[in-house]
Design a protein around this motif. Structure first.
Motif, PDB file in Angstrom:
ATOM      1  N   MET A   1      20.347  69.201  26.327  1.00 17.96           N
ATOM      2  CA  MET A   1      19.159  69.913  25.915  1.00 17.96           C
ATOM      3  C   MET A   1      19.496  70.756  24.706  1.00 17.96           C
ATOM      4  O   MET A   1      20.655  71.099  24.484  1.00 17.96           O
ATOM      5  CB  MET A   1      18.596  70.749  27.055  1.00 17.96           C
ATOM      6  N   LYS A   2      18.498  71.055  23.914  1.00 22.59           N
ATOM      7  CA  LYS A   2      18.700  71.874  22.742  1.00 22.59           C
ATOM      8  C   LYS A   2      18.376  73.326  23.104  1.00 22.59           C
ATOM      9  O   LYS A   2      17.320  73.613  23.664  1.00 22.59           O
ATOM     10  CB  LYS A   2      17.797  71.428  21.609  1.00 22.59           C
ATOM     11  N   ILE A   3      19.310  74.221  22.789  1.00 20.66           N
ATOM     12  CA  ILE A   3      19.111  75.643  23.034  1.00 20.66           C
ATOM     13  C   ILE A   3      19.062  76.354  21.692  1.00 20.66           C
ATOM     14  O   ILE A   3      19.936  76.148  20.840  1.00 20.66           O
ATOM     15  CB  ILE A   3      20.233  76.221  23.914  1.00 20.66           C
ATOM     16  N   ILE A   4      18.050  77.173  21.512  1.00 22.63           N
ATOM     17  CA  ILE A   4      17.906  77.984  20.313  1.00 22.63           C
ATOM     18  C   ILE A   4      18.206  79.429  20.703  1.00 22.63           C
ATOM     19  O   ILE A   4      17.629  79.941  21.661  1.00 22.63           O
ATOM     20  CB  ILE A   4      16.476  77.885  19.737  1.00 22.63           C
ATOM     21  N   SER A   5      19.115  80.052  19.978  1.00 23.61           N
ATOM     22  CA  SER A   5      19.519  81.417  20.290  1.00 23.61           C
ATOM     23  C   SER A   5      19.035  82.364  19.202  1.00 23.61           C
ATOM     24  O   SER A   5      19.202  82.088  18.010  1.00 23.61           O
ATOM     25  CB  SER A   5      21.044  81.511  20.387  1.00 23.61           C
ATOM     26  N   PHE A   6      18.468  83.486  19.602  1.00 23.57           N
ATOM     27  CA  PHE A   6      17.962  84.477  18.662  1.00 23.57           C
ATOM     28  C   PHE A   6      18.761  85.771  18.762  1.00 23.57           C
ATOM     29  O   PHE A   6      19.356  86.070  19.799  1.00 23.57           O
ATOM     30  CB  PHE A   6      16.483  84.767  18.942  1.00 23.57           C
ATOM     31  N   GLY A   7      18.749  86.549  17.689  1.00 19.87           N
ATOM     32  CA  GLY A   7      19.363  87.876  17.686  1.00 19.87           C
ATOM     33  C   GLY A   7      20.833  87.838  18.067  1.00 19.87           C
ATOM     34  O   GLY A   7      21.602  87.004  17.598  1.00 19.87           O
ATOM     35  N   ILE A   8      21.216  88.759  18.928  1.00 18.61           N
ATOM     36  CA  ILE A   8      22.604  88.878  19.359  1.00 18.61           C
ATOM     37  C   ILE A   8      23.069  87.624  20.101  1.00 18.61           C
ATOM     38  O   ILE A   8      24.252  87.266  20.057  1.00 18.61           O
ATOM     39  CB  ILE A   8      22.829  90.155  20.206  1.00 18.61           C
ATOM     40  N   ALA A   9      22.149  86.922  20.750  1.00 18.66           N
ATOM     41  CA  ALA A   9      22.522  85.676  21.439  1.00 18.66           C
ATOM     42  C   ALA A   9      23.044  84.655  20.432  1.00 18.66           C
ATOM     43  O   ALA A   9      23.980  83.912  20.717  1.00 18.66           O
ATOM     44  CB  ALA A   9      21.343  85.118  22.217  1.00 18.66           C
ATOM     45  N   LYS A  10      22.464  84.630  19.244  1.00 16.20           N
ATOM     46  CA  LYS A  10      22.933  83.728  18.189  1.00 16.20           C
ATOM     47  C   LYS A  10      24.352  84.100  17.767  1.00 16.20           C
ATOM     48  O   LYS A  10      25.198  83.234  17.558  1.00 16.20           O
ATOM     49  CB  LYS A  10      21.988  83.785  16.993  1.00 16.20           C
ATOM     50  N   GLU A  11      24.622  85.394  17.652  1.00 15.36           N
ATOM     51  CA  GLU A  11      25.965  85.842  17.290  1.00 15.36           C
ATOM     52  C   GLU A  11      26.975  85.458  18.378  1.00 15.36           C
ATOM     53  O   GLU A  11      28.104  85.066  18.081  1.00 15.36           O
ATOM     54  CB  GLU A  11      25.975  87.346  17.063  1.00 15.36           C
TER      55      GLU A  11
END
Length: 79
Positions: A1-11
């Motif tokens: 599955m594709k997970i998109i991470s935003f904000g601190i989750a992306k870091e």
């Protein structure tokens, strides 16, 4: 599955998009979080981590299929 991470989750995950192999069967949001916290321990230290499945906020009981798009939404602050 594709997970998109935003904000601190992306870091924490190191990228905006992460491919995550949850296996051949659907998993719950709660199970996905458990697996992600194992792979990325810093995610488990966030005060909250909301999950959206196919652009809709999802509770821990929602089941996710391999073709679903999942977004990790950490706490936000602003002023």
């Amino acid at each position: 599955m594709k997970i998109i991470s935003f904000g601190i989750a992306k870091e924490i995950t190191g990228d905006l998009f992460t491919d995550f192999d949850a296996g051949p069967h659907p998993v719950s949001v709660a199970e996905l979080k458990t697996r992600l916290f194992t792979q990325f321990p810093a995610l488990g230290k966030l005060a909250t981590l909301s999950v959206a499945v196919n652009s809709k906020y999802a509770g821990n009981e929602i089941m996710i299929n391999s073709q679903d798009e999942v977004a990790l939404i950490p706490p936000v602050s602003g002023g």
